[in-house]
Design a protein around this motif. Structure first.
Motif, PDB file in Angstrom:
ATOM      1  N   THR A  16       0.861  -1.190   0.000  1.00  0.00           N
ATOM      2  CA  THR A  16       0.000   0.000   0.000  1.00  0.00           C
ATOM      3  C   THR A  16       0.893   1.235   0.000  1.00  0.00           C
ATOM      4  O   THR A  16       1.797   1.341   0.828  1.00  0.00           O
ATOM      5  CB  THR A  16      -0.903   0.017   1.251  1.00  0.00           C
ATOM      6  OG1 THR A  16      -1.681  -1.177   1.266  1.00  0.00           O
ATOM      7  CG2 THR A  16      -1.810   1.228   1.260  1.00  0.00           C
ATOM      8  N   PRO A  17       0.689   2.175  -0.912  1.00  0.00           N
ATOM      9  CA  PRO A  17       1.518   3.393  -0.928  1.00  0.00           C
ATOM     10  C   PRO A  17       1.401   4.157   0.387  1.00  0.00           C
ATOM     11  O   PRO A  17       0.324   4.234   0.989  1.00  0.00           O
ATOM     12  CB  PRO A  17       0.928   4.208  -2.084  1.00  0.00           C
ATOM     13  CG  PRO A  17       0.240   3.204  -2.948  1.00  0.00           C
ATOM     14  CD  PRO A  17      -0.280   2.147  -2.007  1.00  0.00           C
ATOM     15  N   ILE A  18       2.517   4.728   0.818  1.00  0.00           N
ATOM     16  CA  ILE A  18       2.554   5.442   2.103  1.00  0.00           C
ATOM     17  C   ILE A  18       1.533   6.572   2.140  1.00  0.00           C
ATOM     18  O   ILE A  18       0.916   6.832   3.170  1.00  0.00           O
ATOM     19  CB  ILE A  18       3.979   5.932   2.444  1.00  0.00           C
ATOM     20  CG1 ILE A  18       4.052   6.425   3.892  1.00  0.00           C
ATOM     21  CG2 ILE A  18       4.457   6.989   1.481  1.00  0.00           C
ATOM     22  CD1 ILE A  18       3.839   5.375   4.926  1.00  0.00           C
ATOM     23  N   ALA A  19       1.306   7.236   1.019  1.00  0.00           N
ATOM     24  CA  ALA A  19       0.308   8.311   0.988  1.00  0.00           C
ATOM     25  C   ALA A  19      -1.084   7.773   1.307  1.00  0.00           C
ATOM     26  O   ALA A  19      -1.868   8.422   2.002  1.00  0.00           O
ATOM     27  CB  ALA A  19       0.318   8.999  -0.374  1.00  0.00           C
ATOM     28  N   ASP A  20      -1.408   6.581   0.822  1.00  0.00           N
ATOM     29  CA  ASP A  20      -2.706   5.974   1.115  1.00  0.00           C
ATOM     30  C   ASP A  20      -2.798   5.545   2.581  1.00  0.00           C
ATOM     31  O   ASP A  20      -3.854   5.653   3.199  1.00  0.00           O
ATOM     32  CB  ASP A  20      -2.948   4.765   0.215  1.00  0.00           C
ATOM     33  CG  ASP A  20      -3.149   5.143  -1.242  1.00  0.00           C
ATOM     34  OD1 ASP A  20      -3.336   6.349  -1.546  1.00  0.00           O
ATOM     35  OD2 ASP A  20      -3.105   4.226  -2.091  1.00  0.00           O
ATOM     36  N   ILE A  21      -1.683   5.069   3.117  1.00  0.00           N
ATOM     37  CA  ILE A  21      -1.664   4.670   4.526  1.00  0.00           C
ATOM     38  C   ILE A  21      -1.916   5.882   5.415  1.00  0.00           C
ATOM     39  O   ILE A  21      -2.762   5.849   6.310  1.00  0.00           O
ATOM     40  CB  ILE A  21      -0.328   4.002   4.887  1.00  0.00           C
ATOM     41  CG1 ILE A  21      -0.201   2.666   4.154  1.00  0.00           C
ATOM     42  CG2 ILE A  21      -0.209   3.807   6.400  1.00  0.00           C
ATOM     43  CD1 ILE A  21       1.185   2.065   4.210  1.00  0.00           C
ATOM     44  N   THR A  22      -1.200   6.968   5.169  1.00  0.00           N
ATOM     45  CA  THR A  22      -1.369   8.150   6.020  1.00  0.00           C
ATOM     46  C   THR A  22      -2.746   8.776   5.832  1.00  0.00           C
ATOM     47  O   THR A  22      -3.353   9.216   6.804  1.00  0.00           O
ATOM     48  CB  THR A  22      -0.246   9.177   5.778  1.00  0.00           C
ATOM     49  OG1 THR A  22      -0.220   9.541   4.403  1.00  0.00           O
ATOM     50  CG2 THR A  22       1.102   8.626   6.195  1.00  0.00           C
ATOM     51  N   ALA A  23      -3.261   8.787   4.606  1.00  0.00           N
ATOM     52  CA  ALA A  23      -4.600   9.343   4.370  1.00  0.00           C
ATOM     53  C   ALA A  23      -5.662   8.516   5.089  1.00  0.00           C
ATOM     54  O   ALA A  23      -6.568   9.074   5.731  1.00  0.00           O
ATOM     55  CB  ALA A  23      -4.896   9.411   2.874  1.00  0.00           C
ATOM     56  N   THR A  24      -5.555   7.209   5.012  1.00  0.00           N
ATOM     57  CA  THR A  24      -6.514   6.333   5.687  1.00  0.00           C
ATOM     58  C   THR A  24      -6.409   6.498   7.198  1.00  0.00           C
ATOM     59  O   THR A  24      -7.424   6.569   7.897  1.00  0.00           O
ATOM     60  CB  THR A  24      -6.281   4.862   5.288  1.00  0.00           C
ATOM     61  OG1 THR A  24      -6.424   4.748   3.876  1.00  0.00           O
ATOM     62  CG2 THR A  24      -7.254   3.942   5.990  1.00  0.00           C
ATOM     63  N   SER A  25      -5.200   6.578   7.683  1.00  0.00           N
ATOM     64  CA  SER A  25      -5.000   6.734   9.118  1.00  0.00           C
ATOM     65  C   SER A  25      -5.567   8.061   9.614  1.00  0.00           C
ATOM     66  O   SER A  25      -6.188   8.121  10.673  1.00  0.00           O
ATOM     67  CB  SER A  25      -3.516   6.618   9.452  1.00  0.00           C
ATOM     68  OG  SER A  25      -3.337   6.497  10.825  1.00  0.00           O
ATOM     69  N   ARG A  26      -5.374   9.118   8.855  1.00  0.00           N
ATOM     70  CA  ARG A  26      -5.952  10.415   9.252  1.00  0.00           C
ATOM     71  C   ARG A  26      -7.489  10.349   9.255  1.00  0.00           C
ATOM     72  O   ARG A  26      -8.135  10.913  10.131  1.00  0.00           O
ATOM     73  CB  ARG A  26      -5.455  11.513   8.332  1.00  0.00           C
ATOM     74  CG  ARG A  26      -4.031  11.917   8.630  1.00  0.00           C
ATOM     75  CD  ARG A  26      -3.571  13.116   7.798  1.00  0.00           C
ATOM     76  NE  ARG A  26      -2.178  13.374   8.060  1.00  0.00           N
ATOM     77  CZ  ARG A  26      -1.190  13.079   7.230  1.00  0.00           C
ATOM     78  NH1 ARG A  26      -1.438  12.548   6.054  1.00  0.00           N
ATOM     79  NH2 ARG A  26       0.063  13.326   7.561  1.00  0.00           N
ATOM     80  N   LYS A  27      -8.041   9.673   8.276  1.00  0.00           N
ATOM     81  CA  LYS A  27      -9.497   9.570   8.172  1.00  0.00           C
ATOM     82  C   LYS A  27     -10.091   8.735   9.306  1.00  0.00           C
ATOM     83  O   LYS A  27     -11.107   9.109   9.894  1.00  0.00           O
ATOM     84  CB  LYS A  27      -9.873   8.946   6.824  1.00  0.00           C
ATOM     85  CG  LYS A  27     -11.354   8.786   6.620  1.00  0.00           C
ATOM     86  CD  LYS A  27     -11.647   8.157   5.272  1.00  0.00           C
ATOM     87  CE  LYS A  27     -13.138   7.932   5.099  1.00  0.00           C
ATOM     88  NZ  LYS A  27     -13.440   7.249   3.844  1.00  0.00           N
ATOM     89  N   LEU A  28      -9.454   7.615   9.629  1.00  0.00           N
ATOM     90  CA  LEU A  28      -9.988   6.715  10.650  1.00  0.00           C
ATOM     91  C   LEU A  28      -9.587   7.083  12.073  1.00  0.00           C
ATOM     92  O   LEU A  28     -10.209   6.619  13.018  1.00  0.00           O
ATOM     93  CB  LEU A  28      -9.535   5.276  10.363  1.00  0.00           C
ATOM     94  CG  LEU A  28     -10.040   4.659   9.066  1.00  0.00           C
ATOM     95  CD1 LEU A  28      -9.463   3.263   8.896  1.00  0.00           C
ATOM     96  CD2 LEU A  28     -11.558   4.628   9.033  1.00  0.00           C
ATOM     97  N   ALA A  29      -8.535   7.882  12.232  1.00  0.00           N
ATOM     98  CA  ALA A  29      -8.013   8.268  13.549  1.00  0.00           C
ATOM     99  C   ALA A  29      -7.848   7.046  14.455  1.00  0.00           C
ATOM    100  O   ALA A  29      -8.451   6.957  15.519  1.00  0.00           O
ATOM    101  CB  ALA A  29      -8.910   9.318  14.191  1.00  0.00           C
ATOM    102  N   PRO A  30      -7.013   6.103  14.047  1.00  0.00           N
ATOM    103  CA  PRO A  30      -6.865   4.867  14.832  1.00  0.00           C
ATOM    104  C   PRO A  30      -6.128   5.085  16.141  1.00  0.00           C
ATOM    105  O   PRO A  30      -5.383   6.058  16.302  1.00  0.00           O
ATOM    106  CB  PRO A  30      -6.033   3.979  13.908  1.00  0.00           C
ATOM    107  CG  PRO A  30      -5.182   4.954  13.164  1.00  0.00           C
ATOM    108  CD  PRO A  30      -6.096   6.135  12.912  1.00  0.00           C
ATOM    109  N   GLU A  31      -6.336   4.169  17.053  1.00  0.00           N
ATOM    110  CA  GLU A  31      -5.588   4.168  18.306  1.00  0.00           C
ATOM    111  C   GLU A  31      -4.168   3.657  18.081  1.00  0.00           C
ATOM    112  O   GLU A  31      -3.283   3.953  18.856  1.00  0.00           O
ATOM    113  CB  GLU A  31      -6.294   3.298  19.340  1.00  0.00           C
ATOM    114  CG  GLU A  31      -7.648   3.818  19.736  1.00  0.00           C
ATOM    115  CD  GLU A  31      -7.596   5.152  20.457  1.00  0.00           C
ATOM    116  OE1 GLU A  31      -6.604   5.445  21.133  1.00  0.00           O
ATOM    117  OE2 GLU A  31      -8.565   5.909  20.334  1.00  0.00           O
TER     118      GLU A  31
END
Length: 115
Positions: free
Chosen positions: A21-36
């Motif tokens: 998974t591209p790092i940009a997609d990882i960070t975008a998903t993480s920002r959207k989901l706000a994971p613990e």
């Protein structure tokens, strides 16, 4: 995947992004989901040295790297290290993040080796 399954058995909610998974997609998903907790796994972190600066900019108390070669990546990025096999790493994550545990993002980079 084994790491995600081990976390699930410990009550974590998992979002698995898959291998390479591209790092940009990882960070975008993480920002959207706000994971613990956000975890990246690679079987050979040396192949990902070019993204270490980007990972460093995203480092925080709830970011961790897994895989046998993650030591150098941890030092370069400031992410936490999850040690051992997938079950041991899930136990470690549960111990260290249990007070905050509600949802998590597990992203796998590298060759898709289970982690």
């Amino acid at each position: 995947m084994l790491f995600g399954l081990a976390l699930r058995r410990r009550g974590w909610r998992i979002t698995f992004l898959g291998a390479n998974t591209p790092i940009a997609d990882i960070t975008a998903t993480s920002r959207k989901l706000a994971p613990e907790l956000a975890v990246l796994y690679a079987s050979d972190w040396r192949a990902y040295e070019p993204i270490f600066p980007e990972l460093k900019s995203y480092a925080g108390p709830a970011t961790a790297l897994g895989g046998a070669t993650s030591g150098t990546a941890v030092e370069a990025t400031g992410w936490r290290h999850l040690d051992g096999d997938p079950v041991a790493a899930a136990d470690q994550a549960t111990r260290e993040f249990q007070p905050k545990r509600r949802n998590s993002t597990v992203a796998e980079t590298g060759d898709g080796t289970a982690g």
